[in-house]
Write an enzyme that holds these catalytic residues in place. Structure first.
Site: not given
Length: 658
Positions: A201, A380
Site C-alpha cells: 500500500l 545526474e
C-alpha cells in the site's frame, strides 16, 4: 549480549555456551519487533502525526538487523568501521527512532519529543542526530546516497563496513532508484544491501506491483543484483536472507520482503487510507494492548573493531594553473586544470562527473587521480547523491556536468542542503553563448535554481585565472557550492595572483565622472568591457563591475557603485530574467537602507535557437551594442525625468556638468 549463531563476516567468535538457543533468539527478536511497533505508535500518537503504519510493516526487518547483524558502535558514531543505516523511506522515522531508543542512545522522554518544535527527532530523519547520515523523506534518494557511501568504503577507505538501505515499495517507481541499481552493479558494490519493505500500500492505494515480489526480484537481477524473496515477518527467514546477502560477492543484494502495512494492529492492518495518519490516544492504547503491552528492551548492537580514518597520502603545496593575459582560455578548462591541482595538494578531494568530463574538463582530474574519480554516466541524480554519500565519509567531492542537466537533480541538491552536506558542483555550457547546440543544451535556469538552495554559494567567473582561484576557494566553503563555467574561450582579465574572496566583486573600470554602473558576470563581463569602450568614445563614462560572487553577492560594493553613478545601473546576464544576477542585484539594492536606483535588466527573454555565440548574444540583447544602448537610454531618461532632457543626445552623451 550474545549474538546469533551464524555470525556475519567480521563477527566475534563465541563458544556454544555463550550462544543462546535459536528459540531464545527468535523470542528475543519477536519481542524487540513488538517493542519497535509499540514505540512507533506511542511517539506518533503523542505527536498527533507521522507514519506509524509504514513503521509497523518494517519492524521485524529492523529488529533482526539491530538484534543480530548491525555492527554499530553507537557510543562512537564516528568510528569509521561502523555500518551505515539509511532509511530511504524516511517517513518511517518512528521506527528509526524506536531503534535508537532500544539501543539506549535516546531516552524515552527524548523519544516522545518526536516532531515537536526544537526536537532533533524531526518528522523525517536529518543528520542533526549523529546516527543519521543523511536527510531522507524525498523518496528515491536513500539508495543513491548509499551508493556514494559504499563507493567510499570499497574504493577509498577500503573498510569492511556495510551500507544497509531500507526501501519502500512506492519509491521503487522513482527513476533515481534504478540509476542507483545500475551504478551499484557497475561499481561492484557488494557492500550494499537494500531491504525492500514490500507492504503493497502506498499513500493513495496499491503500488504498481503490489505484492509481486517475483517482479521486483526479476528487475533487480536484470541489473545484476542478487535478489532474495522472503516473508518479511518471519525472523528466521529474514536472518537467513541477511546472512546470504553478507556472503562475499561483488554484486549488491536486494532483499524483497513481503510485509503487511500496519502489521500487528487489526484496526489498520492492510487497510487503505491509513498512510500518514496517527492513531488517537484511545486507538493507540488498544493497539498497544493488542501488541502485548509496553516493553523496555535495551539491546546494544555489536560494535565493530575500533578504527581510524583511512590514511591519506601526503599532499603537495597547491600550485594553481596560471594563464597569460595575452591568451584566451575557457573557464571550463580552468575548472579542470584547477581541480587537478587541488587533487595534488589535497588528498581528500574526489570528483564525479556525468559522462561529459571531456567537456567539463574534469577529465584532467580523472587522468591524474583515477582512484579518486568516479564516473556516474548519464545519471545526474545519482551523481549528486554519490557526492553527498562521499561527503558523509568526509571526502571533499566535486561534481560536474552541463548546467542545463543539473536541473534534473534539483531535488537532490535541495535535499543535500537539508543533509548539511558539503559538496561542490560545476555547471558548464551555460547560457546562449554556447552557440549552435541550441536551447536544449543551454543552462538558463541554473543561477535561479542554485541561488534558491538554502545556504548555497554561487560563483560565476569571467576568466580562467579567476576561475582557478574560485575552484580553490570552493574546497573550503561549507554547504552547496556552485561554479558556473563558460564553453567559449574568453580573454584573461586578471593576473594569476589576484584574490577573489567569496562574496566579493571587482570594479574593472571607473572614473569620478561615471554616470552608469554596468553589472555583469561571466561571459557578459567581456561584452560590458566592449560597451565601456564604445561609450567612452561617445563621451559617456560608465563603471563596470564584475559580480563574480552571485550568492552571497557583494551588496555593499554593488550599492556603493550604483550610488556613485546617481542610481543608474544596467545589469546584464546570460540567463533567464528570473532568479539570476538581476534579482540578486535588486535584492542588494533593496537592503535595510534601500538605494534609490533606476535599473535596466538585460537578460534572455525569448526562447533562443541555434547560431554562433555572437549571433545569439546579439539576438538576446546581451552584446556590447545592446549594453551601450541601454546605458545611453538610461541616462537620457534620467535627464528627462530631472527636467534637463532637452539637451541630452542619447546617441552621443557628453560628460556630466562639473
Amino acid at each position: 549480549m550474545p549474538r546469533r549463531e551464524h555470525e556475519p563476516r567480521g563477527g566475534r567468535d563465541r563458544t556454544e555456551g555463550q550462544r543462546r538457543s535459536s528459540a531464545e533468539q527468535a523470542h528475543g527478536v519477536r519481542e524487540l519487533a513488538q517493542q519497535l511497533r509499540v514505540d512507533s505508535l506511542r511517539c506518533s500518537t503523542m505527536a498527533g502525526s507521522g507514519h506509524p503504519t509504514s513503521s509497523l510493516s518494517a519492524a521485524d526487518l529492523m529488529a533482526v538487523l539491530l538484534h543480530d547483524y548491525l555492527r554499530w558502535d553507537l557510543s562512537h558514531p564516528e568510528n569509521p568501521n561502523n555500518d551505515h543505516v539509511i532509511f530511504s523511506k524516511g517517513h518511517a522515522s518512528p521506527l528509526l527512532y524506536a531503534m535508537l531508543k532500544a539501543a539506549g542512545v535516546i531516552s524515552d522522554a527524548e523519544f516522545l519529543s518526536y516532531r515537536r518544535f526544537g526536537s532533533p527527532l524531526e518528522g523525517h530523519p536529518v543528520p542533526t542526530l549523529p546516527w543519521v547520515d543523511v536527510a531522507t523523506g524525498s523518496l528515491g534518494q536513500g539508495l543513491p546516497v548509499g551508493v556514494g557511501i559504499a563507493l567510499s568504503g570499497k574504493y577509498l577507505e577500503k573498510l569492511p563496513y556495510r551500507v544497509w538501505v531500507l526501501l519502500g515499495d512506492s519509491e521503487m517507481s522513482e527513476g533515481s532508484i534504478w540509476e542507483a541499481f545500475d551504478h551499484a552493479r557497475h561499481a561492484e558494490l557488494g557492500n550494499l544491501i537494500a531491504i525492500l519493505d514490500m507492504n503493497r500500500l502506498g499513500q493513495r492505494g496499491q503500488t504498481p506491483l503490489g505484492w509481486d515480489s517475483a517482479a521486483y526480484a526479476a528487475r533487480a537481477r536484470a541489473f545484476g543484483w542478487r535478489a532474495l524473496e522472503i516473508d518479511g515477518h518471519d525472523p528466521a527467514a529474514i536472518s537467513r536472507a541477511y546472512a546470504e546477502a553478507l556472503r562475499a560477492s561483488d554484486a549488491p543484494a536486494l532483499i524483497v520482503a513481503r510485509t503487511v502495512k500496519g502489521k500487528g494492529v487489526s484496526l489498520v492492518e492492510d487497510k487503505d487510507g491509513w498512510h500518514g495518519k496517527a492513531l488517537d490516544k484511545a486507538q493507540c492504547a488498544k493497539a498497544i494492548e493488542e501488541l502485548g503491552g509496553l516493553r523496555d528492551i535495551v539491546i546494544k548492537p555489536e560494535a565493530p573493531a575500533p578504527g581510524a580514518p583511512a590514511p591519506r597520502p601526503t599532499a603537495e603545496p597547491l600550485r594553481l594553473p596560471s594563464y597569460e593575459r595575452s591568451t584566451a582560455v575557457a573557464t571550463r578548462k580552468a575548472y579542470g586544470d584547477a581541480l587537478k591541482a587541488l587533487g595534488a595538494a589535497r588528498a581528500e578531494i574526489v570528483a564525479v562527473d556525468a559522462e561529459v568530463n571531456n567537456s567539463t574538463f574534469a577529465e584532467e582530474f580523472a587522468k591524474a587521480y583515477p582512484d579518486r574519480y568516479f564516473e556516474m554516466f548519464i545519471s545526474e541524480q545519482q551523481m549528486v547523491a554519490a557526492a553527498v554519500g562521499l561527503s558523509v565519509r568526509r571526502w571533499s567531492p566535486f561534481a560536474s556536468t552541463f548546467a542545463a542537466f543539473l536541473t534534473r537533480a534539483h531535488d537532490f541538491l535541495r535535499m543535500a542542503a537539508v543533509s548539511r552536506a558539503n559538496i561542490r558542483v560545476c555547471g558548464s555550457h551555460a547560457g546562449v553563448s554556447i552557440g549552435e547546440d541550441g536551447p536544449s543544451q543551454m543552462g538558463l535556469e541554473d543561477l535561479a535554481m542554485m541561488r534558491a538552495i538554502h545556504g548555497s554559494t554561487v560563483l560565476y567567473p569571467c576568466c580562467a585565472n579567476q576561475a582557478a582561484r574560485l575552484v580553490a576557494a570552493m574546497a573550503d566553503q561549507k554547504g552547496i557550492v556552485y561554479l558556473r563555467t563558460t564553453r567559449e574561450k574568453t580573454p584573461i582579465l586578471y593576473d594569476a595572483t589576484e584574490a577573489f574572496p567569496i562574496g566579493g566583486s571587482k570594479v574593472l573600470r571607473e572614473t569620478p565622472h561615471d554616470r552608469v554602473t554596468i553589472i555583469a558576470a561571466g561571459i557578459t563581463v567581456h561584452e560590458a568591457l566592449k560597451a565601456h569602450a564604445e561609450l567612452e568614445a561617445s563621451g559617456l563614462s560608465v563603471r563596470v563591475v564584475d559580480a563574480y560572487g552571485i550568492k552571497p553577492i557583494d551588496a555593499a560594493g554593488i550599492r556603493a557603485a550604483v550610488q556613485a553613478t546617481a542610481g543608474n545601473a544596467v545589469v546584464v546576464e546570460d540567463h533567464w530574467a528570473e532568479g539570476g544576477l538581476g534579482d540578486a542585484v535588486l535584492e542588494a539594492l533593496a537592503g535595510e537602507e534601500p538605494v534609490v536606483a533606476r535599473v535596466v535588466h538585460l537578460a534572455v527573454r525569448e526562447m533562443p535557437g541555434s547560431g554562433t555565440p555572437a549571433e545569439l548574444l546579439r539576438a538576446a540583447g546581451l552584446d556590447a551594442s545592446s549594453i551601450a544602448g541601454a546605458a545611453k537610454r538610461l541616462v537620457s531618461d534620467a535627464a528627462r525625468a530631472a527636467g534637463v532632457g532637452h539637451g541630452v543626445d542619447p546617441g552621443g552623451l557628453g560628460p556630466p556638468p562639473r
